[in-house]
Design a protein around this motif. Sequence first.
Motif, PDB file in Angstrom:
ATOM      1  N   UNK A  24       0.851  -1.187   0.000  1.00  0.00           N
ATOM      2  CA  UNK A  24       0.000   0.000   0.000  1.00  0.00           C
ATOM      3  C   UNK A  24       0.885   1.235   0.000  1.00  0.00           C
ATOM      4  N   UNK A  25       0.586   2.170  -0.859  1.00  0.00           N
ATOM      5  CA  UNK A  25       1.403   3.375  -1.003  1.00  0.00           C
ATOM      6  C   UNK A  25       0.920   4.468  -0.058  1.00  0.00           C
ATOM      7  N   UNK A  26       1.833   5.044   0.697  1.00  0.00           N
ATOM      8  CA  UNK A  26       1.577   6.191   1.568  1.00  0.00           C
ATOM      9  C   UNK A  26       2.666   7.220   1.289  1.00  0.00           C
ATOM     10  N   UNK A  27       2.275   8.481   1.205  1.00  0.00           N
ATOM     11  CA  UNK A  27       3.259   9.543   0.965  1.00  0.00           C
ATOM     12  C   UNK A  27       2.993  10.718   1.892  1.00  0.00           C
ATOM     13  N   UNK A  28       4.046  11.463   2.162  1.00  0.00           N
ATOM     14  CA  UNK A  28       3.899  12.658   2.977  1.00  0.00           C
ATOM     15  C   UNK A  28       2.937  13.616   2.290  1.00  0.00           C
ATOM     16  N   UNK A  29       2.267  14.431   3.078  1.00  0.00           N
ATOM     17  CA  UNK A  29       1.325  15.388   2.501  1.00  0.00           C
ATOM     18  C   UNK A  29       2.008  16.655   2.009  1.00  0.00           C
ATOM     19  N   UNK A  30       2.987  17.131   2.757  1.00  0.00           N
ATOM     20  CA  UNK A  30       3.573  18.447   2.457  1.00  0.00           C
ATOM     21  C   UNK A  30       5.081  18.409   2.252  1.00  0.00           C
ATOM     22  N   UNK A  31       5.651  17.240   2.028  1.00  0.00           N
ATOM     23  CA  UNK A  31       7.109  17.091   1.923  1.00  0.00           C
ATOM     24  C   UNK A  31       7.809  17.578   3.187  1.00  0.00           C
ATOM     25  N   UNK A  32       7.140  17.482   4.308  1.00  0.00           N
ATOM     26  CA  UNK A  32       7.694  17.872   5.596  1.00  0.00           C
ATOM     27  C   UNK A  32       8.571  16.724   6.108  1.00  0.00           C
ATOM     28  N   UNK A  33       9.867  16.974   6.415  1.00  0.00           N
ATOM     29  CA  UNK A  33      10.735  15.903   6.898  1.00  0.00           C
ATOM     30  C   UNK A  33      10.192  15.182   8.133  1.00  0.00           C
ATOM     31  N   UNK A  34       9.406  15.884   8.973  1.00  0.00           N
ATOM     32  CA  UNK A  34       8.845  15.240  10.166  1.00  0.00           C
ATOM     33  C   UNK A  34       7.841  14.154   9.795  1.00  0.00           C
ATOM     34  N   UNK A  35       7.269  14.231   8.592  1.00  0.00           N
ATOM     35  CA  UNK A  35       6.315  13.220   8.156  1.00  0.00           C
ATOM     36  C   UNK A  35       7.015  11.943   7.683  1.00  0.00           C
ATOM     37  N   UNK A  36       8.321  11.994   7.527  1.00  0.00           N
ATOM     38  CA  UNK A  36       9.103  10.816   7.166  1.00  0.00           C
ATOM     39  C   UNK A  36      10.299  10.731   8.112  1.00  0.00           C
ATOM     40  N   UNK A  37      10.019  10.934   9.394  1.00  0.00           N
ATOM     41  CA  UNK A  37      11.065  11.109  10.405  1.00  0.00           C
ATOM     42  C   UNK A  37      11.970   9.889  10.559  1.00  0.00           C
ATOM     43  N   UNK A  38      11.417   8.693  10.478  1.00  0.00           N
ATOM     44  CA  UNK A  38      12.267   7.502  10.648  1.00  0.00           C
ATOM     45  C   UNK A  38      13.310   7.449   9.542  1.00  0.00           C
ATOM     46  N   UNK A  39      12.874   7.642   8.307  1.00  0.00           N
ATOM     47  CA  UNK A  39      13.818   7.610   7.181  1.00  0.00           C
ATOM     48  C   UNK A  39      14.880   8.694   7.337  1.00  0.00           C
ATOM     49  N   UNK A  40      14.462   9.886   7.727  1.00  0.00           N
ATOM     50  CA  UNK A  40      15.411  10.984   7.913  1.00  0.00           C
ATOM     51  C   UNK A  40      16.398  10.676   9.048  1.00  0.00           C
TER      52      UNK A  40
END
Length: 182
Positions: free
Chosen positions: A92-108
Amino acid sequence: AVCRPNQVWVSDITYIGKRESPCYLSLVTDAYSKKIVGFEVSQTMCTPHVVKALKMAQKQRKTNEPLIHHSDRGVQYCAEEYQYYLSKYQLSCSMTENSDPYENAIAERINGILKQEFMIDTYHLDLHLMKQIVAEAIDIYNNDRPHWSNHMLTPNQMHMKSNMNFRTYKTKNSSNLSATTV
């Protein structure tokens, strides 16, 4: 809530090396265990390279349980080829809404660990050597580096367990008061 390995994967691309001629590291990380399950080092940010990281992750996957793939809205992840493989692997595809780094915090956070603790971005070597350095760093990271959020287990140790609550830190983003894992 994430309560098992291979429930949510997070993906990201980061540059390593010198900005004048960097290499790019594509990572797929298990959100539950923080284990890097797929990676690719390349000289471009083209879609086929992030697909290689996804294919590596898929090869190690041992279950057909539902799995969410989360990423930012990078063009590589939106590309038809990448979306094809997400569908093929039933992710299932999920993507950040606003390209905010906090929305992909684990990867960052994983990008930061590899750069700051393993210093993989301080080298300016040819692609073959960069691939070796990154592979060795990821092996050490997955097998030897414990995480506070994993109850001081390594990513591989945590990946073997299910239903363990992981510790969270609050985000520094004042507009989002939800907890973020690291």
